[in-house]
Structures are given as C-alpha cells and as structure tokens.
Design an enzyme around this catalytic site. Structure first.
Site, PDB file in Angstrom:
ATOM      1  N   ARG A 127       1.214  -1.031  -0.298  1.00 26.00           N
ATOM      2  CA  ARG A 127       0.218  -0.289  -0.412  1.00 26.00           C
ATOM      3  C   ARG A 127       0.640   1.058  -0.036  1.00 26.00           C
ATOM      4  NH1 ARG A 127      -5.532   0.277   4.018  1.00 26.00           N
ATOM      5  NH2 ARG A 127      -3.888   1.098   5.607  1.00 26.00           N
ATOM      6  N   ARG A 160       2.944   4.841   4.321  1.00 25.28           N
ATOM      7  CA  ARG A 160       2.772   5.876   5.401  1.00 25.28           C
ATOM      8  C   ARG A 160       3.430   4.959   6.441  1.00 25.28           C
ATOM      9  NH1 ARG A 160      -4.320   3.934   6.139  1.00 25.28           N
ATOM     10  NH2 ARG A 160      -3.681   3.215   8.659  1.00 25.28           N
TER      11      ARG A 160
HETATM   12  P1  AMP Z   1      -7.201   3.388  10.543  1.00 24.65           P
HETATM   13  O1  AMP Z   1      -6.715   3.893   9.453  1.00 24.65           O
HETATM   14  O2  AMP Z   1      -8.457   2.404  10.638  1.00 24.65           O
HETATM   15  O3  AMP Z   1      -6.526   1.983  10.230  1.00 24.65           O
HETATM   16  O4  AMP Z   1      -6.578   3.885  11.854  1.00 24.65           O
HETATM   17  C1  AMP Z   1      -5.553   4.119  12.137  1.00 24.65           C
HETATM   18  C2  AMP Z   1      -4.861   4.238  13.616  1.00 24.65           C
HETATM   19  O5  AMP Z   1      -5.886   5.308  14.030  1.00 24.65           O
HETATM   20  C3  AMP Z   1      -4.745   2.890  14.582  1.00 24.65           C
HETATM   21  O6  AMP Z   1      -3.742   1.431  13.692  1.00 24.65           O
HETATM   22  C4  AMP Z   1      -5.091   3.369  15.299  1.00 24.65           C
HETATM   23  O7  AMP Z   1      -3.390   3.928  16.343  1.00 24.65           O
HETATM   24  C5  AMP Z   1      -5.976   4.757  15.588  1.00 24.65           C
HETATM   25  N1  AMP Z   1      -7.029   4.869  15.013  1.00 24.65           N
HETATM   26  C6  AMP Z   1      -8.224   4.651  14.141  1.00 24.65           C
HETATM   27  N2  AMP Z   1      -9.703   3.881  14.568  1.00 24.65           N
HETATM   28  C7  AMP Z   1      -9.108   3.787  16.266  1.00 24.65           C
HETATM   29  C8  AMP Z   1     -10.386   4.283  17.099  1.00 24.65           C
HETATM   30  N3  AMP Z   1     -11.185   3.418  17.236  1.00 24.65           N
HETATM   31  N4  AMP Z   1      -9.236   3.556  18.164  1.00 24.65           N
HETATM   32  C9  AMP Z   1      -9.023   3.796  18.858  1.00 24.65           C
HETATM   33  N5  AMP Z   1      -7.721   4.247  17.640  1.00 24.65           N
HETATM   34  C10 AMP Z   1      -8.080   4.699  16.371  1.00 24.65           C
END
Ligand code: AMP
Length: 214
Positions: A127, A160
C-alpha cells in the site's frame, strides 16, 4: 441507515466505505482518517494521537470518543452514517450504543469484512499513500503511473508510517486482541453481517450491499 464497518487493517474498509457512501448517500466517517487529519494539522488531539498511531497501538478511548461524538452530532449525520474503524474496542462499542440511545437511533447493521491474514499482509505491504491528497495506491493492484508521484495531484507517494512491516504486525495483533471481541458483541445483538472480503472490490461491494439491503 446507520452502519459500522469492522475488519482488520487492510481488509478493505476504506474502499468499501467509499462505495457505500456513494450508494447510500450517508457520510463515511473513518476514525483513522480523522486522526490522520488531526496529526497533519498539529491539533492537540493529533499531537497526543501520533505516538500511538506510529507504534500501531490504539489511541486512548477518551480521545477517540470525543472526536466521534462531535462528528456524529453534525447535521449531515441526521439521515445516517457509516462508521469505519470505530468502534474498535468493547468499551467504544458500549459508549457508541449509549450515544445512539441518547438520540433514539440505534445501529442497523455491523458489516464485518473477512480476509485471511496472509492476504492482509500482502495488501498492506504494497500500500502507498499520497502525502498531499491522501489517495491510496497499491504497487500490484492499483499502481500509480509514476511510482513516486500521485496520478491526481502530483504529490509525493510514500509508505504510510504505520504500514511499515513491524507496525503492521503490531496492528494485526491489536486487532485480534481488542477488536475481534466486537464480532461476538454485535452477533449477540443480531446486528452482525459477516462478508467474504476476498476478490475484487466490486464483488465485495455487491456482497456488502446485498447484506445491508437484505
Ligand atoms: P486505520 O486507518 O483505521 O487503520 O487507523 C489508523 C490508526 O489510527 C490505528 O492503528 C490507531 O492507532 C488509530 N485509530 C483509528 N481508529 C481508532 C479507534 N477507533 N480507536 C483507537 N485508535 C484508533
């Protein structure tokens, strides 16, 4: 319609969320995207969240809950919404239920995207992200024309921070430990729709739509 999308990192929540937003005309609210914007803008929330995100850990519940509560209260969520990446812990799921009970509007469906771990690792390691407009590419499935610059805006394309191999492993571990229990929580409430998340984004999208339109 009020929906939640659950799935491990790389399961296709972002892609499916985008399709559902267009077809169902509800805002697609990605907690990860909201947090990345806060980090990029250097807001107090972003400054606090960055260390957790870079380590592949979850951002503390109180920070995420405040952010989601504010977002869901906006006018555009009145007809419904699609939450992607939230809730991610049982505590967040319980708090979401309380939030929605308060306004008398429960969830309609929780869509879980099932993708085997081997495939997840392949998807995440390829990615790439445009640092300027946020567009996602994949070195194999949707490569940019120029590997270093975005097709849309010409911005720089990078891996990323939290897609680095070590961090991916930690994110998958955190998912299994903290987020998978949500599947049972929502199954007990009759809300869970498990979808085979393998195959083309279009075929997964058709399965998802069939499940939520039932
Ligand atoms: P994602 O893009 O959904 O994979 O989110 C990237 C990062 O943001 C995750 O690895 C967490 O560190 C943080 N994050 C996103 N959503 C949440 C959530 N609902 N609770 C806690 N941390 C979150």
């Amino acid at each position: 319609m009020r929906l939640v999308l659950v799935g491990s990192p790389g399961s296709g929540k972002g892609t499916q969320g985008d399709t559902l937003r267009q077809v169902l005309h509800v805002p697609h609210i990605s907690s990860g995207d909201l947090l990345r914007v806060a980090v990029a803008d250097g807001t107090p929330l972003g400054v606090e969240a960055k260390g957790f995100m870079d380590a592949g850990r979850l951002v503390p519940d109180d920070l995420v809950l405040g952010m989601i509560r504010e977002r869901v209260a906006l006018e555009d969520c009145a007809p419904g919404f699609l939450l992607d990446g939230f809730p991610r812990t049982l505590e967040q799921a319980e708090k979401l239920d309380e939030m929605l009970e308060g306004v008398g509007a429960g969830l309609d469906h929780v869509v879980a995207l099932d993708v085997p771990e081997d495939e997840i690792v392949g998807r995440l390691s390829g990615r790439r992200l445009c640092t300027q407009c946020g567009r996602l590419f994949h070195v194999t499935f949707s490569p940019p024309v120029d590997p270093e610059h975005c097709d849309d805006c010409g911005g720089e394309i990078v891996v990323r921070d939290d897609d680095q191999e070590e961090t991916v492993r930690e994110r998958l571990r955190v998912y299994a430990e903290q987020t998978e229990p949500l599947l049972e929580y929502y199954a007990e409430r009759g809300l869970l729709r498990r979808i085979d998340g393998t195959g083309s984004p279009e075929s997964v999208g058709e399965r998802v739509l069939e499940a939520v339109r039932g």
